[in-house]
Design an enzyme around this catalytic site. Structure first.
Site, PDB file in Angstrom:
ATOM      1  N   GLU A  38      27.822  78.718  -5.191  1.00  0.00           N
ATOM      2  CA  GLU A  38      26.479  77.793  -5.786  1.00  0.00           C
ATOM      3  C   GLU A  38      25.660  76.802  -4.352  1.00  0.00           C
ATOM      4  OE1 GLU A  38      29.681  77.261  -6.038  1.00  0.00           O
ATOM      5  OE2 GLU A  38      30.181  75.531  -7.259  1.00  0.00           O
ATOM      6  N   ASP A 119      32.363  77.533  -7.416  1.00  0.00           N
ATOM      7  CA  ASP A 119      34.187  76.347  -6.899  1.00  0.00           C
ATOM      8  C   ASP A 119      34.602  76.691  -8.484  1.00  0.00           C
ATOM      9  OD1 ASP A 119      32.974  75.826  -4.573  1.00  0.00           O
ATOM     10  OD2 ASP A 119      31.995  73.756  -5.908  1.00  0.00           O
ATOM     11  N   ASP A 121      36.896  74.497 -10.183  1.00  0.00           N
ATOM     12  CA  ASP A 121      37.188  73.433 -11.080  1.00  0.00           C
ATOM     13  C   ASP A 121      36.467  74.234 -12.428  1.00  0.00           C
ATOM     14  OD1 ASP A 121      34.627  73.134 -10.140  1.00  0.00           O
ATOM     15  OD2 ASP A 121      34.992  71.028  -9.649  1.00  0.00           O
ATOM     16  N   GLU A 123      33.417  72.729 -13.962  1.00  0.00           N
ATOM     17  CA  GLU A 123      32.330  72.444 -13.113  1.00  0.00           C
ATOM     18  C   GLU A 123      31.434  73.912 -12.921  1.00  0.00           C
ATOM     19  OE1 GLU A 123      28.675  70.373 -13.480  1.00  0.00           O
ATOM     20  OE2 GLU A 123      30.538  70.205 -14.118  1.00  0.00           O
ATOM     21  N   TYR A 401      39.663  73.489  -0.202  1.00  0.00           N
ATOM     22  CA  TYR A 401      38.644  72.687  -1.705  1.00  0.00           C
ATOM     23  C   TYR A 401      39.392  71.469  -2.089  1.00  0.00           C
ATOM     24  CZ  TYR A 401      36.181  72.432  -6.231  1.00  0.00           C
ATOM     25  OH  TYR A 401      34.640  72.319  -7.229  1.00  0.00           O
ATOM     26  N   ARG A 403      37.586  69.000  -4.732  1.00  0.00           N
ATOM     27  CA  ARG A 403      38.221  68.234  -5.202  1.00  0.00           C
ATOM     28  C   ARG A 403      39.292  68.591  -6.112  1.00  0.00           C
ATOM     29  NH1 ARG A 403      32.669  69.701  -5.104  1.00  0.00           N
ATOM     30  NH2 ARG A 403      31.453  67.742  -4.894  1.00  0.00           N
ATOM     31  N   HIS A 448      44.484  73.826  -7.119  1.00  0.00           N
ATOM     32  CA  HIS A 448      45.904  74.905  -6.728  1.00  0.00           C
ATOM     33  C   HIS A 448      46.105  74.128  -5.680  1.00  0.00           C
ATOM     34  CE1 HIS A 448      44.414  77.762  -9.970  1.00  0.00           C
ATOM     35  NE2 HIS A 448      43.932  78.310  -8.889  1.00  0.00           N
TER      36      HIS A 448
END
Length: 881
Positions: A38, A119, A121, A123, A401, A403, A448
């Site tokens: 991204e 990413d 997740d 999203e 990460y 989130r 995770h």
């Protein structure tokens, strides 16, 4: 015209340069593995770990979404969602991403294969899915890689174990997006019709606003309970009590207007070997909820002589809190005998906190550094994607990460933390077994692992010079929390001292307490928290003590506290509303929409606005189920089932939409317009003496005569609903020299001349921070045609960075031109005209009543001076229509 061509040529040259640069990347893709992420920063960091066989490019977020409007001739109530055909979505390339998609397509055509490293997740999964569709890549052959940290080990592991794009996760995200689109596009027009134009609604955001509204009403309805307590300061040497009493009073009298802090008081008590005690019993009876007379009677028996009881009326107080009472007295010359009855010391421990998840990191950063939630996530994103540390390390991802709602730590991370603790602090700080933590959120799905440093040996102090202030603060917070979570508990000796007073007849018991840190444990890393504990002097049972000060005090129960961004986020998490990736956006959105705002400038507490209350009440009336917290929580659970159990997302959306459509139609027909709703007010009209009512207008609630339109009296109100006198400030109007009045208009707060309409001078106030925005020289027309619209002239303005040019048709046209793009002759000509323009339009000097001249960068917040003028400034009557 010649000038216009020159501008176009320069703009075109810049664009061509960008295209040439990108086309080189496309050529480089031939025979290589194309990796799409991204963020350009993330691409740069990953590129360091992949060999020359890989080309890393960035999509810069989403490239496809539902269209914001329907094509010409199409009348679909929800653009991009076919309500008749199982809610099938139609996606389009985002207008500002067409070039990006075009270049990615070219690179994908030349590359051997394409890897999606977005990413981990939902999203990120959805971005990968949209990219695959936009680039015409077969989903079955798409290679998806996920990693929790941007490190060499994690990247190599991920690229050795690619997987397909998880369409169940995509469907969960898609279902959320479609439901939110339906609510936004169908409820917003209802608000336009029944409240005011330009409003918007959101499924989760509206529930968050409801929480704030309900808390505001809890506070409004709260009636405090009164109780009294009795505290005493005890000299451990009775002969010193009178002298210490004088010193203590002198110490208090020498304070600033805000008084002595608890920390300062405790330091004085420790230095003078004085105990702070509180009455806990009298004649074997509990005094927990004693009233005024009981405590004053007990105080007298304990040697307190009441001189007077000051009573101050508080007009804003409720119930017993309308009278604030202060007992003023002295210790008598012959108080009863006091002695230490018992001393009990107990060893207690303080355990380290769990490693950070998204919510706890946001809360810690808000509490420690006053970071807004979005600020925390923005900085965390930078640390995750990578910082250039220079030297051999280069671009390095510093944290995992960010989130996540899981407190799990990888075994290798725990081992690294334990190795560091053992070598840096010694075995006393290392528990026999690792510390494990369970997540408070049972539906933890998003990632995770907890948020932690990617390499514990990279200490914050070692890289401080490579980080900006925010990055250092957040990395320091994360690093210390991670290391400390694997350390031993801190140990305290908590001591409770029981003091007996012989009253003859009867007795009283007072209690003093304190604690001492005997082993710092994990505080070695985090630092010992500030404490209000008193360091107790050496004491022995039976030791005589004497009071140097006795203080009966009035207390009231407190209403529930207003939410802050951090506590509202915590509430959303507790209720199962939203996910780690959405908290910050939800809370920012409800503030941007003016449904919720800070209680005061620079105050972190949030309160519901009149608009937020009106909209919430209307939505609850129209959609009682959708605005229900439990329903919203259940919908989050249903989204999890789509991801985990492969439930059909079409059925989930249909189950939501069928009752929603019925309620929507009913609401359009039956809801009363907000401006037609009145509420009785406890005030009389100042013009005709009739009763008044509260009405809702474009600037919120206001007071209106019940005889409107026969009587047109109207007045603004304060938070308690009382008529508000004009708020006179300490800023003087430069035209008439009189104090200016603080007002609120449709563009936010501003200062107006108190002699309006004779004097029409106004000053803007910063809508977020409330400080004065100093006037500037008005823009000057330059005679240069705007290169974007090619119709209007450019304005010349002045800023801290120097002169700049923008279209005079703003906001319809947002065209701009660089000052440096003008030749020297033109610059000199405009500089001469600007100097003349400044003489013709002098900027007034803004002063305060004290004579202070405000300068750029002062960020001065006007002080409100009490005004004796009567309330009743008129509110526009179209508000009451």
């Amino acid at each position: 015209m010649a000038k216009k061509k020159t501008t176009k040529k320069k703009t075109g040259g810049a664009a061509s340069k960008g295209r040439r640069s990108q086309s080189i990347k496309v050529a480089d893709a031939k025979g290589k593995h194309l990796v799409i992420v991204e963020s350009p920063t993330k691409a740069k960091t990953i590129n360091k770990y992949l060999g020359s066989d890989y080309l890393v490019m960035a999509s810069v977020g989403h490239v496809r979404d539902l269209p914001s409007r329907n094509p010409k001739g199409v009348k679909n109530p929800v653009p991009g969602v076919n309500l008749e055909q199982q809610f099938e979505p139609t996606y389009e390339i985002l207008p500002d991403k067409k070039k990006t998609v075009s270049e990615l397509k070219k690179a994908a055509k030349y590359a051997d294969d394409v890897w999606f490293a977005t990413d981990l997740d939902r999203e990120g999964e959805a971005i990968a899915w949209h990219l695959a569709h936009a680039l015409d890549i077969d989903l079955e052959g798409a290679k998806r890689v996920v990693f929790n940290a941007i490190t060499k080990t994690e990247i190599e592991r991920a690229f050795h174990h690619p997987r397909p794009i998880d369409e169940n996760r995509v469907n969960a995200q898609q279902a959320r997006r479609i439901v939110d689109r339906i609510v936004g596009y169908q409820v917003s027009p209802l608000l336009w019709k029944k409240v005011a134009g330009g409003l918007s609604a959101g499924r989760v955001q509206s529930v968050a606003v409801r929480l704030v509204v309900e808390r505001e009403r809890e506070i409004d309805a709260f009636i405090p309970d009164e109780s009294w307590r009795l505290g005493a300061l005890m000299a451990t040497d009775p002969s010193e009590a009178p002298k210490l009493g004088e010193l203590w009073q002198a110490f208090l009298d020498g304070a600033t207007e805000n008084g002595r802090t608890v920390k300062e008081q405790n330091a004085w008590l420790s230095e003078h070997a004085v105990l702070r005690a509180e009455l806990v019993g009298i004649d074997d009876a509990d005094v927990k909820n004693a009233d005024e007379q009981q405590i004053l009677d007990v105080a007298k028996r304990l040697g307190y002589e009441l001189e007077k009881l000051d009573v101050v009326e508080d007009p804003k107080g409720k119930g017993p809190a309308k009278q604030l009472k202060t007992a003023i007295g002295v210790v008598s010359a012959s108080p009863p005998d006091y002695a230490i009855e018992s001393i009990a010391t107990k060893r207690t421990t303080s355990k380290p906190g769990a490693p950070f998840i998204t919510s706890s990191l946001q809360q810690a950063a808000a509490n420690r550094y006053s970071f807004a939630l979005q600020r925390t996530m923005r900085v965390a994103q930078q640390l995750y994607e990578g910082i250039d540390l220079g030297g051999a390390r280069g671009q390095t991802g510093l944290i995992t990460y960010m989130r996540t709602d899981s407190t799990h730590l990888a075994p290798e991370a725990i081992a690294a933390a334990r190795d560091h603790i053992g070598s840096a602090y010694g075995d006393d700080y290392l528990p026999e077994k690792p510390n494990y933590y369970s997540s408070s959120n049972k539906s933890a799905q998003e990632a995770h692992e907890a948020i932690r440093p990617t390499d514990v040996t990279v200490r914050p102090s070692d890289i401080r010079g490579k980080l900006n202030e925010d990055q250092f603060k957040l990395y320091d917070l994360i690093w210390k929390r991670f290391v400390s979570c694997q350390m031993t508990p801190a140990k305290w000796d908590a001591t409770t001292v029981s003091i007996r007073a012989d009253l003859n007849p009867g007795s009283a018991k007072l209690r003093a307490s304190g604690r001492k840190l005997v082993f710092d444990g994990f505080y070695r890393v985090t630092g010992v928290p500030q404490s209000d504990d008193v360091i107790l002097p050496e004491l022995s049972e039976g030791q005589k003590v004497a009071p140097l000060d006795i203080k009966p005090t009035q207390h009231f129960t407190a209403p529930p506290p207003r939410y802050t961004e951090a506590s509202l986020q915590k509430k959303l998490e507790e209720e199962g509303i939203g996910r780690p990736s959405t908290y910050a956006a939800i809370i920012q959105t409800i503030q941007d929409r003016k449904y919720v705002e800070p209680l005061m400038p620079r105050d972190r507490r949030l309160c519901a606005t009149d608009l937020g209350m009106v909209v919430t009440d209307m939505l609850i009336e129209a959609f009682p189920e959708i605005l229900n917290v439990a329903y919203t929580r259940e919908m989050e659970s249903q989204l999890d089932h789509i991801e985990d159990e492969r439930n059909d997302w079409h059925q989930m959306v249909a189950a939501f939409y069928e009752p929603f459509a019925v309620q929507l139609e009913k609401a359009h027909e039956e809801l009363t317009h907000a401006k037609a709703v009145t509420e009785p007010a406890p005030h009389k009209c100042e013009q005709c003496g009739a009763d008044t009512v509260y009405r809702f207008g474009k600037n919120g609630r206001f007071l209106s005569c019940s005889r409107y339109p026969d009587c047109k009296y109207a007045a603004p109100i304060d938070r308690e609903g009382n008529p508000q006198s004009p708020e006179m400030t300490d800023i003087l109007c430069p035209e008439d020299g009189k104090p200016m009045i603080r007002r609120t208009g449709r563009f936010g707060p501003f200062l107006a001349a108190s002699t309006y309409p004779e004097v029409k001078f106004i000053l803007k106030l910063d809508p977020k921070k409330g400080h004065v925005v100093l006037p500037k020289t008005p823009p000057m027309l330059t005679g240069i045609t705007c290169p974007k619209c090619e119709e209007r002239e450019l304005y010349l303005r002045e800023s801290k960075r120097g002169p700049w040019l923008s279209c005079s048709g703003f906001p319809k046209c947002r065209g701009r031109a660089a000052w440096s793009s003008l030749d020297e002759e033109k610059q000199a000509e405009l500089e001469k005209k600007w100097a003349e323009h400044q003489k013709e339009n002098p900027v007034p000097e803004i002063r305060t009543a004290s004579g202070r001249v405000l300068k750029e960068g002062d960020d001065y917040i006007p002080e409100i001076a009490g005004s004796e003028e009567p309330a009743g400034s008129v509110v526009a009557r179209d508000d009451a229509a």
